[in-house]
Write a protein that holds these residues in place. Structure first.
Motif, short mmCIF file in Angstrom:
data_model
loop_
_atom_site.label_atom_id
_atom_site.label_comp_id
_atom_site.label_asym_id
_atom_site.label_seq_id
_atom_site.Cartn_x
_atom_site.Cartn_y
_atom_site.Cartn_z
N VAL A 1 -34.99 59.92 -96.10
CA VAL A 1 -34.98 59.65 -94.65
C VAL A 1 -34.23 58.35 -94.36
CG1 VAL A 1 -36.42 59.30 -92.61
CG2 VAL A 1 -37.16 60.89 -94.39
N GLU A 2 -34.40 57.36 -95.22
CA GLU A 2 -33.71 56.08 -95.04
C GLU A 2 -32.20 56.31 -95.01
OE1 GLU A 2 -35.00 53.23 -98.02
OE2 GLU A 2 -37.01 54.11 -97.99
N ARG A 3 -31.70 57.11 -95.93
CA ARG A 3 -30.25 57.36 -96.01
C ARG A 3 -29.77 58.17 -94.81
NH1 ARG A 3 -30.54 59.39 -102.27
NH2 ARG A 3 -30.78 57.34 -103.27
N GLN A 4 -30.57 59.15 -94.42
CA GLN A 4 -30.17 60.04 -93.34
C GLN A 4 -30.13 59.32 -91.99
OE1 GLN A 4 -29.12 63.12 -93.40
NE2 GLN A 4 -29.38 63.90 -91.31
N LEU A 5 -31.15 58.52 -91.71
CA LEU A 5 -31.28 57.90 -90.39
C LEU A 5 -30.84 56.44 -90.36
CD1 LEU A 5 -34.72 59.36 -89.22
CD2 LEU A 5 -32.42 60.25 -88.82
N GLY A 6 -30.62 55.84 -91.53
CA GLY A 6 -30.23 54.44 -91.56
C GLY A 6 -31.35 53.51 -91.15
N VAL A 7 -32.59 53.85 -91.55
CA VAL A 7 -33.75 53.02 -91.22
C VAL A 7 -34.31 52.40 -92.49
CG1 VAL A 7 -34.34 54.41 -89.20
CG2 VAL A 7 -35.31 55.02 -91.44
N ASN A 8 -35.23 51.43 -92.32
CA ASN A 8 -35.83 50.81 -93.49
C ASN A 8 -36.95 51.67 -94.03
OD1 ASN A 8 -38.21 50.26 -91.94
ND2 ASN A 8 -37.31 48.35 -91.22
N HIS A 9 -37.50 51.28 -95.18
CA HIS A 9 -38.51 52.08 -95.86
C HIS A 9 -39.76 52.26 -95.01
CE1 HIS A 9 -40.74 53.74 -99.26
NE2 HIS A 9 -41.74 52.93 -98.93
N ARG A 10 -40.20 51.20 -94.39
CA ARG A 10 -41.44 51.28 -93.60
C ARG A 10 -41.29 52.27 -92.44
NH1 ARG A 10 -44.15 45.76 -91.65
NH2 ARG A 10 -44.35 45.65 -93.93
N THR A 11 -40.14 52.25 -91.78
CA THR A 11 -39.92 53.17 -90.66
C THR A 11 -39.85 54.61 -91.15
OG1 THR A 11 -38.71 51.47 -89.44
CG2 THR A 11 -38.37 53.74 -88.75
N ALA A 12 -39.18 54.84 -92.28
CA ALA A 12 -39.08 56.18 -92.84
C ALA A 12 -40.47 56.73 -93.17
CB ALA A 12 -38.20 56.17 -94.09
#
Length: 220
Positions: free
Chosen positions: A170-181
């Motif tokens: 999810v981090e790679r797909q959405l460009g978010v940090n680990h906590r957000t994913a």
């Protein structure tokens, strides 16, 4: 060359379920069923939908798609295909040309989807569900919640992967940090769409699996 053929479309554009006589008589039975059983219940509007949409193929010969849904962000070609003319009665040459045409349309930037006549007639709810899932990817209203878009993208990614999804996916797909994913994945778990798997050693949740597939229940 690309143009839209009218074919009395003004009459079709005013169609409502109670006024079937307003369907264009020049349009095929399968296309009329699609408008009545699928498109109108799904959209309640015929905006941006073009019937008998003409596109020149790779040989320069005209090809008429049953429908084209054209917006600023997507060009969608919709075909209603009966088993007889598109499977049983099709020879090898016709089959090859149809596949080549679909690839050519994709190369031109169109997304090509084909619906079976049988589903349009007997199981339109399946067509509606799948079209809603597909079209939701291209429609973002000004009031749309970004978190909702992220949840939708995360669920679609989990389905696409076909195996357990990890926070780093999810981090790679959405460009978010680990906590957000992790938060997005946990929210989908709370809604019953995903199931979390924990490690036997550390007890940490490392992967998530899709457990629900009643896609029409999701708020696309």
């Amino acid at each position: 060359m690309i143009r839209c053929i009218g074919c009395g479309w003004t009459r079709i554009a005013t169609v409502v379920p109670a006024n079937e006589d307003r369907l264009d008589r020049g349009h095929g039975h399968g296309e009329q069923l699609f408008l009545r059983n699928v498109w109108w219940p799904l959209r309640r509007s015929l905006d941006n939908l073009h019937p008998e949409y003409e596109i020149a193929d790779w040989r320069g010969r005209p090809y008429f798609a049953d429908f084209a849904w054209l917006t600023e962000v997507v060009k969608l070609v919709i075909e209603v295909k009966g088993f007889g003319p598109h499977v049983r009665d099709m020879d090898r040459t016709m089959y090859s040309r149809e596949l080549n045409r679909e690839i050519f349309l994709q190369a031109l930037g169109y997304r090509v989807i084909s619906l079976s006549y049988d589903d349009v007639e007997r199981q339109p709810e399946i067509c509606i569900m799948l079209l809603r899932m597909l079209m939701s990817r291209f429609e973002v209203s000004g009031q749309c919640d970004l978190a909702k878009i992220a949840l939708k993208s995360t669920l679609l990614q989990a389905v696409q992967i076909g195996k357990s999804i990890r926070p780093k996916d999810v981090e790679r797909q959405l460009g978010v940090n680990h906590r957000t994913a992790v938060r997005y994945l946990q929210q989908l778990c709370q809604q019953g769409w995903l199931h979390a798997h924990s490690s036997g050693i550390s007890g940490r949740v490392l992967m998530y699996d899709v457990v629900r597939r009643d896609w029409d229940a999701f708020d696309w």
